[in-house]
Each structure stands twice: as C-alpha cells, then as structure tokens.
Design a protein around this motif. Structure first.
Motif, PDB file in Angstrom:
ATOM      1  N   SER A 274       0.822  -1.207   0.000  1.00 48.38           N
ATOM      2  CA  SER A 274       0.000   0.000   0.000  1.00 48.38           C
ATOM      3  C   SER A 274       0.860   1.263   0.000  1.00 48.38           C
ATOM      4  O   SER A 274       0.562   2.219  -0.713  1.00 48.38           O
ATOM      5  CB  SER A 274      -0.911   0.005   1.220  1.00 48.38           C
ATOM      6  OG  SER A 274      -1.765  -1.103   1.184  1.00 48.38           O
TER       7      SER A 274
ATOM      8  N   ASN B  12      -6.723  -4.085  -7.885  1.00 50.82           N
ATOM      9  CA  ASN B  12      -7.890  -4.564  -7.148  1.00 50.82           C
ATOM     10  C   ASN B  12      -8.278  -3.575  -6.066  1.00 50.82           C
ATOM     11  O   ASN B  12      -9.327  -2.948  -6.116  1.00 50.82           O
ATOM     12  CB  ASN B  12      -7.594  -5.933  -6.511  1.00 50.82           C
ATOM     13  CG  ASN B  12      -7.569  -7.018  -7.556  1.00 50.82           C
ATOM     14  OD1 ASN B  12      -8.394  -7.014  -8.459  1.00 50.82           O
ATOM     15  ND2 ASN B  12      -6.629  -7.930  -7.455  1.00 50.82           N
ATOM     16  N   GLN B  13      -7.344  -3.410  -5.099  1.00 50.14           N
ATOM     17  CA  GLN B  13      -7.679  -2.625  -3.925  1.00 50.14           C
ATOM     18  C   GLN B  13      -7.704  -1.131  -4.231  1.00 50.14           C
ATOM     19  O   GLN B  13      -8.480  -0.388  -3.645  1.00 50.14           O
ATOM     20  CB  GLN B  13      -6.642  -2.928  -2.842  1.00 50.14           C
ATOM     21  CG  GLN B  13      -7.119  -2.685  -1.444  1.00 50.14           C
ATOM     22  CD  GLN B  13      -6.027  -3.028  -0.457  1.00 50.14           C
ATOM     23  OE1 GLN B  13      -5.094  -3.763  -0.782  1.00 50.14           O
ATOM     24  NE2 GLN B  13      -6.132  -2.497   0.741  1.00 50.14           N
ATOM     25  N   TYR B  14      -6.852  -0.688  -5.155  1.00 48.70           N
ATOM     26  CA  TYR B  14      -6.702   0.757  -5.391  1.00 48.70           C
ATOM     27  C   TYR B  14      -7.134   1.137  -6.793  1.00 48.70           C
ATOM     28  O   TYR B  14      -6.565   2.041  -7.386  1.00 48.70           O
ATOM     29  CB  TYR B  14      -5.254   1.172  -5.141  1.00 48.70           C
ATOM     30  CG  TYR B  14      -4.860   1.066  -3.696  1.00 48.70           C
ATOM     31  CD1 TYR B  14      -5.174   2.076  -2.802  1.00 48.70           C
ATOM     32  CD2 TYR B  14      -4.205  -0.057  -3.216  1.00 48.70           C
ATOM     33  CE1 TYR B  14      -4.840   1.977  -1.468  1.00 48.70           C
ATOM     34  CE2 TYR B  14      -3.867  -0.162  -1.893  1.00 48.70           C
ATOM     35  CZ  TYR B  14      -4.186   0.861  -1.019  1.00 48.70           C
ATOM     36  OH  TYR B  14      -3.851   0.754   0.295  1.00 48.70           O
TER      37      TYR B  14
ATOM     38  N   THR C 189      -2.430  -5.704  -6.328  1.00 52.84           N
ATOM     39  CA  THR C 189      -2.929  -4.798  -5.294  1.00 52.84           C
ATOM     40  C   THR C 189      -3.422  -3.493  -5.918  1.00 52.84           C
ATOM     41  O   THR C 189      -4.476  -2.974  -5.555  1.00 52.84           O
ATOM     42  CB  THR C 189      -1.813  -4.481  -4.289  1.00 52.84           C
ATOM     43  OG1 THR C 189      -1.135  -5.686  -3.963  1.00 52.84           O
ATOM     44  CG2 THR C 189      -2.366  -3.863  -3.025  1.00 52.84           C
TER      45      THR C 189
END
Lengths: 100, 173
Positions: A57, B142-144, B139
């Motif tokens: 992240s 999908n998530q962002y 990531t």
C-alpha cells in the motif's frame, strides 16, 4: 538491516533543505524544484515505512504522489511561462500586482 | 558495520550534498542537474528498500520527464541567472535559523522521542523479482482501482488546463 530511523532522519534533512530553498531563493523555478525535493523526502519516508510493515500500500501511495507531482509540475510551469510572457520577468519579489 | 549500512551512508551523503548543491547554485541549470542527481540517489534508496517499481518510476517520471520539462522551461525563458534582488535583507538569515531549528528538532524527536521500532529489511531475491511486481500490480488494480482511475482524470484535467493556458494568447490575437 538499517534502522528505519536513519531513513526518516534522511527524509527530514532533505525536507528541511527543500523548505530552506523555498524560503531563501527568489527564482520561482528553483522554488519549484525545492517543492519537488520536499515531495521526494516525504516519498522516501513512506517507502521506508512500507518496507517495515511489508505492505504494497505504501508503494502504491508513492506511485500516486509521483503522478500528482507530474501533473502539478506541468500546470505550474505553464503558469510560469504565461507570467513570463506577459511581464518579461519572473522574479518573485517583483510579482506583487495583488499587493494592496 | 554491514556493507548495506555503508552503502546507505555513502548514498545519504551524496543525496544531501546534491540537495545542498541544488540550493546553493547560482545557475538554475546547475540546480536542475544537481536535483537529477538527488532523484537518482533516492531511486537507489527505493531499490535498497525493496521497491523496484517505484525506483524505476522515480527515474522515468522524476529524473526523466519532470526534470527535462524544468530544463526546457529554464532555457526557453533564459532565466539561468536571475539577479538576486533581495527585497527584505533580514529574510535570509531568519530563514536559515528557522530551517536549522526545524532540522534539529525533527532529528531530536526522531532519534529520542519517536518510538519507531523495527528495521527496514534488506530486499531478498524475491523483492526484486517478477512475482513481487505481479503482486503489486494485483494490489494496485484490485484494492486501489478507484484512486488509480481518479489519477487518470487528474492527469487529463492537468493536460486540458495546460493546453488552455498555452492557447489563450493565440485566441486574443
């Protein structure tokens, strides 16, 4: 194995140099470069923490910051070129038309 | 002292020296080139931290695209050497004192007060492999996905804005 403190300290030093550049230089292009340096210092801190927590992240946030910085530089430099076209001078001390 | 720490210290020294060079150069072109050096050292830090994709983005976007744009504008406007017209003589010493205070306080807090525990892990072979890049892409998309699309709208808006700024002069005349 480097303590994360070292990276954060380096980031703080680079950020301070950028802030100093904004304060003491009168060439708007160099002020702009100092802002980029500050953005980079923040990115370095984010990536260091992302490494400590072993997550993607943080890296993705840095990717977004880089994209936003690119957009910001394009608009900012276009504004500077326009100011230079109309005033033939971009010294920030002389740009005081809005002064009351 | 491990070899990794030596690499870190040398790179940190180069990076701070390049930043100071950017700050102190009278010629804006030299400033831009010092900043390129600084961006490259920061990209190497990203490699040390196991973020190869960010490192390559840093080189292409920052050291490549952004700094070329800077150099282009500096040379287009011919503002390599602006005369230092100090309106306020006391501003420079005050700024230096304030910046020193900021740096010392930040370093003091980081090394004594902040409870930042943990070490940054050296990138093993897997951190710089294709598998790691694949995971990061998964990531990201999908998530962002939504922030990613919003970034594309932001870039489009910036592009339209820049074109509008550049065209204004022609429309008038």
């Amino acid at each position: 194995m480097i303590p994360v403190n070292y990276y954060i300290a380096l980031s703080a030093v680079l950020f301070t140099i950028g802030a100093l550049g904004v304060l003491i230089r009168r060439n708007p292009l160099i002020i702009f470069m100092s802002v980029e340096l500050m953005l980079n210092a923040a990115n370095l801190a984010i990536v260091a923490f992302a490494n400590v927590y072993q997550t993607f992240s943080g890296q993705i946030f840095v990717f977004f910051v880089i994209a936003v910085a690119a957009a910001e530089v394009a608009v900012g430099l276009a504004l500077l070129v326009e100011i230079f076209k109309s005033r033939k001078n971009i010294n920030v001390d002389d740009l005081n038309s809005l002064k009351g | 002292m491990t070899s990794e720490l030596i690499v870190f210290l040398v790179l940190a020294l180069i990076s701070v020296a390049a930043a100071l060079g950017m700050l102190l150069s009278q010629n804006a072109v030299y400033s831009a080139l010092f900043l390129v050096l600084n961006f490259v050292t920061v990209a190497l830090f990203y490699l040390l931290l196991g973020a190869p994709f960010i490192a390559m983005s840093q080189i292409t976007v920052y050291a490549g695209a952004i700094m070329v744009l800077f150099l282009f504008v500096i040379m287009l406007l011919g503002v390599e050497n602006l005369k230092p017209a100090q309106a306020l003589a006391w501003q420079k010493p005050l700024a230096i004192v304030l910046a020193l205070g900021l740096a010392l306080e930040a370093l003091y807090l980081i090394f004594t007060r902040a409870q930042i525990s943990g070490v940054t892990l050296a990138p093993d072979a897997s951190a710089n492999s294709m598998e790691s890049l694949r995971n990061m892409a998964l990531t990201l998309f999908n998530q962002y996905l939504l922030p990613f699309e919003i970034t594309s709208i932001l870039l489009l808006a910036a592009m339209v804005g820049v074109i509008a700024l550049a065209r204004q002069e022609k429309a008038k005349s």
